[in-house]
Every structure is written in C-alpha cells, then in structure tokens.
Motif scaffolding. Structure first.
Motif, short mmCIF file in Angstrom:
data_model
loop_
_atom_site.label_atom_id
_atom_site.label_comp_id
_atom_site.label_asym_id
_atom_site.label_seq_id
_atom_site.Cartn_x
_atom_site.Cartn_y
_atom_site.Cartn_z
N ASN A 45 36.99 30.36 -44.26
CA ASN A 45 38.28 29.69 -44.01
C ASN A 45 38.53 29.07 -42.65
N TYR A 46 37.73 29.72 -41.52
CA TYR A 46 38.17 29.39 -40.22
C TYR A 46 36.92 28.98 -39.50
N GLY A 47 35.73 29.19 -40.07
CA GLY A 47 34.26 28.74 -39.57
C GLY A 47 34.05 28.84 -38.09
N GLU A 48 33.83 28.01 -37.24
CA GLU A 48 33.63 28.19 -35.90
C GLU A 48 34.60 27.79 -35.01
N THR A 49 35.90 27.78 -35.59
CA THR A 49 37.10 27.79 -34.82
C THR A 49 37.72 29.02 -34.24
N ILE A 50 37.11 29.87 -34.70
CA ILE A 50 37.50 31.46 -34.14
C ILE A 50 36.98 31.81 -32.80
N ASP A 51 37.48 32.17 -31.97
CA ASP A 51 37.29 32.76 -30.38
C ASP A 51 36.92 34.19 -30.84
N TYR A 52 35.58 34.50 -30.97
CA TYR A 52 35.42 35.98 -31.47
C TYR A 52 35.76 36.79 -30.47
N GLU A 53 35.85 36.61 -29.12
CA GLU A 53 36.32 37.39 -28.13
C GLU A 53 37.65 38.05 -28.47
N THR A 54 38.33 37.35 -29.17
CA THR A 54 39.89 37.82 -29.27
C THR A 54 40.06 38.28 -30.71
N LEU A 55 38.97 38.43 -31.53
CA LEU A 55 39.08 38.99 -32.94
C LEU A 55 39.53 40.49 -32.84
N HIS A 56 40.29 41.13 -33.55
CA HIS A 56 40.98 42.31 -33.60
C HIS A 56 41.23 42.89 -35.09
N CYS A 57 40.65 43.95 -35.31
CA CYS A 57 41.15 44.45 -36.62
C CYS A 57 41.67 45.85 -36.82
N GLN A 58 43.01 46.10 -37.42
CA GLN A 58 43.31 47.36 -37.25
C GLN A 58 43.64 47.74 -39.02
N VAL A 59 43.36 49.16 -39.12
CA VAL A 59 43.49 49.64 -40.36
C VAL A 59 45.17 50.08 -40.36
N LEU A 60 45.63 49.61 -41.61
CA LEU A 60 47.16 49.74 -42.03
C LEU A 60 47.15 51.02 -42.78
N SER A 61 48.06 52.01 -42.42
CA SER A 61 48.07 52.96 -42.99
C SER A 61 49.07 53.07 -44.33
N ASP A 62 50.16 51.97 -43.87
CA ASP A 62 51.10 51.80 -44.78
C ASP A 62 51.78 50.34 -44.54
N VAL A 63 52.33 49.80 -45.53
CA VAL A 63 53.21 48.42 -45.33
C VAL A 63 54.47 48.57 -45.76
N ILE A 64 55.56 48.57 -44.74
CA ILE A 64 56.76 48.38 -45.23
C ILE A 64 57.48 47.16 -45.93
N HIS A 65 57.88 47.21 -47.02
CA HIS A 65 58.67 46.13 -47.74
C HIS A 65 60.08 46.23 -47.47
N ILE A 66 60.70 45.05 -46.89
CA ILE A 66 62.09 45.27 -46.71
C ILE A 66 62.84 44.06 -47.77
N ASP A 67 63.56 44.51 -48.57
CA ASP A 67 64.19 43.34 -49.54
C ASP A 67 65.37 42.83 -48.99
N GLU A 68 65.96 42.06 -49.53
CA GLU A 68 67.39 41.10 -49.02
C GLU A 68 68.45 42.22 -49.15
N ASP A 69 68.62 43.34 -49.77
CA ASP A 69 69.43 44.22 -49.66
C ASP A 69 69.63 45.14 -48.52
N TYR A 70 68.69 45.12 -47.55
CA TYR A 70 68.72 46.03 -46.18
C TYR A 70 69.66 45.45 -45.38
N CYS A 71 70.50 46.28 -44.92
CA CYS A 71 71.61 45.94 -43.96
C CYS A 71 71.29 46.67 -42.91
N VAL A 72 71.53 46.10 -41.66
CA VAL A 72 71.57 46.73 -40.17
C VAL A 72 72.98 46.99 -39.88
N GLU A 73 73.06 48.48 -39.51
CA GLU A 73 74.42 49.29 -38.85
C GLU A 73 74.59 48.46 -37.78
#
Length: 74
Positions: A45-73
C-alpha cells in the motif's frame, strides 16, 4: 487478536499512523508472523514511499473506545 500502532514518515515528510488489528488464524497460508503481515501490507500500500528509518511499531495492550455519550466534567 493482536493490536499494533505503526507510524512512519514518507519520503515527502508526510506523517502516517496506522492501527492494525490482526486476527489469530490457522487458515493463513504459510502461517506468517504479525511482523510479516504488517510489512507486506505496508509494501503493497505504500511501496517505496516509506522512510524506513522512521518506521516504528508498538504493541497495544488495549484500545479505548469512547462513544458520543462520553462527557468531560468541567
């Protein structure tokens, strides 16, 4: 399911961030590792356009889903 955050810059300095959710499956031919799947996707999908020196990969232990009902106090 394994989840990863992958981010990199393209050779034109455009910043890209992607989140991968990879299902664990015994049905994939050749049983590729998650790294192989991610690298194959990026190559296709990106071919030769990637600067591989800047490529980083992190494992996510969880993804937080915030829906439209969330309110900030305030």
């Amino acid at each position: 399911m394994n989840q990863y955050l992958v981010y990199f810059k393209t050779k034109t300095e455009f910043e890209v961030g992607l989140m991968f959710k990879i299902e664990v499956s015994v049905n994939r031919p050749n049983n590729p590792s998650d790294d192989e799947i991610i690298n194959d996707y990026l190559k296709l999908n990106y071919g030769e356009t990637i600067d591989y020196e800047t490529l980083h990969c992190q494992v996510l232990s969880d993804v937080i889903h915030i829906d439209e009902d969330y309110c900030v106090e305030t």
